[in-house]
Enzyme design. Structure first.
Site, PDB file in Angstrom:
ATOM      1  N   GLY A  13       0.781  -1.233   0.000  1.00 47.84           N
ATOM      2  CA  GLY A  13       0.000   0.000   0.000  1.00 47.84           C
ATOM      3  C   GLY A  13       0.808   1.275   0.000  1.00 47.84           C
ATOM      4  N   GLY A  15       2.334   2.613  -2.837  1.00 46.53           N
ATOM      5  CA  GLY A  15       2.336   3.313  -4.119  1.00 46.53           C
ATOM      6  C   GLY A  15       3.082   2.610  -5.230  1.00 46.53           C
ATOM      7  N   VAL A  18       1.065   2.698  -8.576  1.00 46.61           N
ATOM      8  CA  VAL A  18       1.066   4.025  -9.202  1.00 46.61           C
ATOM      9  C   VAL A  18       2.429   4.306  -9.831  1.00 46.61           C
ATOM     10  CG1 VAL A  18       0.830   6.505  -8.793  1.00 46.61           C
ATOM     11  CG2 VAL A  18      -0.729   4.902  -7.667  1.00 46.61           C
ATOM     12  N   LYS A  33       1.920  -8.291 -13.739  1.00 49.78           N
ATOM     13  CA  LYS A  33       1.740  -8.593 -12.320  1.00 49.78           C
ATOM     14  C   LYS A  33       1.612 -10.107 -12.234  1.00 49.78           C
ATOM     15  CE  LYS A  33       0.232  -7.452  -7.991  1.00 49.78           C
ATOM     16  NZ  LYS A  33       0.719  -6.422  -7.080  1.00 49.78           N
ATOM     17  N   SER A  37      -3.855 -10.930  -6.010  1.00 52.73           N
ATOM     18  CA  SER A  37      -4.701 -11.404  -4.908  1.00 52.73           C
ATOM     19  C   SER A  37      -5.821 -10.396  -4.675  1.00 52.73           C
ATOM     20  CB  SER A  37      -3.874 -11.566  -3.631  1.00 52.73           C
ATOM     21  OG  SER A  37      -2.868 -12.536  -3.795  1.00 52.73           O
ATOM     22  N   ALA A 102       4.126  -8.149  -5.160  1.00 54.25           N
ATOM     23  CA  ALA A 102       3.012  -7.891  -4.240  1.00 54.25           C
ATOM     24  C   ALA A 102       3.588  -7.602  -2.863  1.00 54.25           C
ATOM     25  CB  ALA A 102       2.071  -9.089  -4.180  1.00 54.25           C
ATOM     26  N   GLY A 103       3.185  -6.481  -2.272  1.00 53.75           N
ATOM     27  CA  GLY A 103       3.690  -6.149  -0.952  1.00 53.75           C
ATOM     28  C   GLY A 103       5.196  -5.975  -0.951  1.00 53.75           C
ATOM     29  N   PRO A 184       5.439  12.363  -5.828  1.00 49.69           N
ATOM     30  CA  PRO A 184       4.600  12.966  -4.786  1.00 49.69           C
ATOM     31  C   PRO A 184       3.189  12.393  -4.799  1.00 49.69           C
ATOM     32  CG  PRO A 184       4.780  14.461  -6.659  1.00 49.69           C
ATOM     33  CD  PRO A 184       5.686  13.294  -6.950  1.00 49.69           C
ATOM     34  N   ARG A 185       2.525  12.495  -3.671  1.00 44.44           N
ATOM     35  CA  ARG A 185       1.106  12.147  -3.625  1.00 44.44           C
ATOM     36  C   ARG A 185       0.351  13.201  -4.428  1.00 44.44           C
ATOM     37  NH1 ARG A 185       0.737   6.907  -1.878  1.00 44.44           N
ATOM     38  NH2 ARG A 185       2.007   6.595  -0.009  1.00 44.44           N
TER      39      ARG A 185
END
EC number: 6.3.3.3
Length: 212
Positions: A13, A15, A18, A33, A37, A102-103, A184-185
């Protein structure tokens, strides 16, 4: 030989997807990917298509699509399937390839094999996505140490989040791994905003330049 990049992170989670979309869009790359999951919401592949402006032909189908949003080993167990990690091989494509894990590195694919085990077999350059918030120095250095211990090549660190100058400086200093940039967010996350942010904060030449 076409450029291949493995995108992993210090945690889930943060980013990665993105950033993967931004890089794939900038390089006009293929995206893969290996294991997805959770299928109720938009998958990472669907998110990348939307944010990167890629053709769907640039997205390689997942090798395993699991229903439950959990660690792949548990999702597979719930779905009554077993992920054959030996069958996971880097696809052969005619353009750059962005592979998203993943993760984090030690997320288990089975009860015997984690993502970092597969990355060690592939020997492709890794881009480590890292938060800029509190705690990231420890998490990032531990991840880099794990990659180094397995002789996995690391292209660099892609920070994601608000600008934290000292954090973004000390991690490369202590690890010897370069800072690639910081994404950046974005208040409005759409293809145009993401494309512009990547251009402003990363040097495309580090990744081999844009493809036609």
């Amino acid at each position: 030989m076409n450029r291949t990049f493995i995108i992993t992170g210090t945690d889930t989670g943060i980013g990665k997807t993105v950033f993967s979309a931004a890089l794939a869009g900038a390089l006009n790359a293929y995206y893969w990917k290996p294991v997805q999951s959770g299928l109720e919401e938009a998958t990472d592949s669907e998110t990348v298509v939307q944010l990167a402006g890629l053709s769907r032909r640039n997205v390689i189908p997942e090798s395993w699509r699991l229903n439950t949003p959990a660690s792949p080993h548990l999702s597979a167990q719930i779905d009554r399937v077993e992920i054959d990690t030996d069958a996971l091989a880097v696809p052969s494509v005619d353009a750059p390839l962005v592979i998203e894990g993943a993760g984090g590195l030690h997320v288990p694919l089975t009860r015997r094999t984690t993502f970092i085990d597969v990355f060690a077999r592939w020997r492709k350059p890794v881009i480590l996505c890292a938060r800029t918030g509190l705690g990231t120095i420890n998490h990032t250095l531990l991840s880099l140490e794990a990659l180094n211990r397995r002789n996995i090549p690391v292209l660099g660190i892609a920070f994601v989040g608000d600008h934290q100058p000292d954090t973004e400086k000390i991690i490369p200093e202590l690890s010897g791994v370069r800072r690639l940039g910081r994404l950046p967010r974005l208040a409005k996350l759409d293809p145009d905003a993401l494309r512009q942010a990547f251009r402003e904060h990363f040097d495309i030449n580090i990744f081999g330049g844009a493809s036609e």
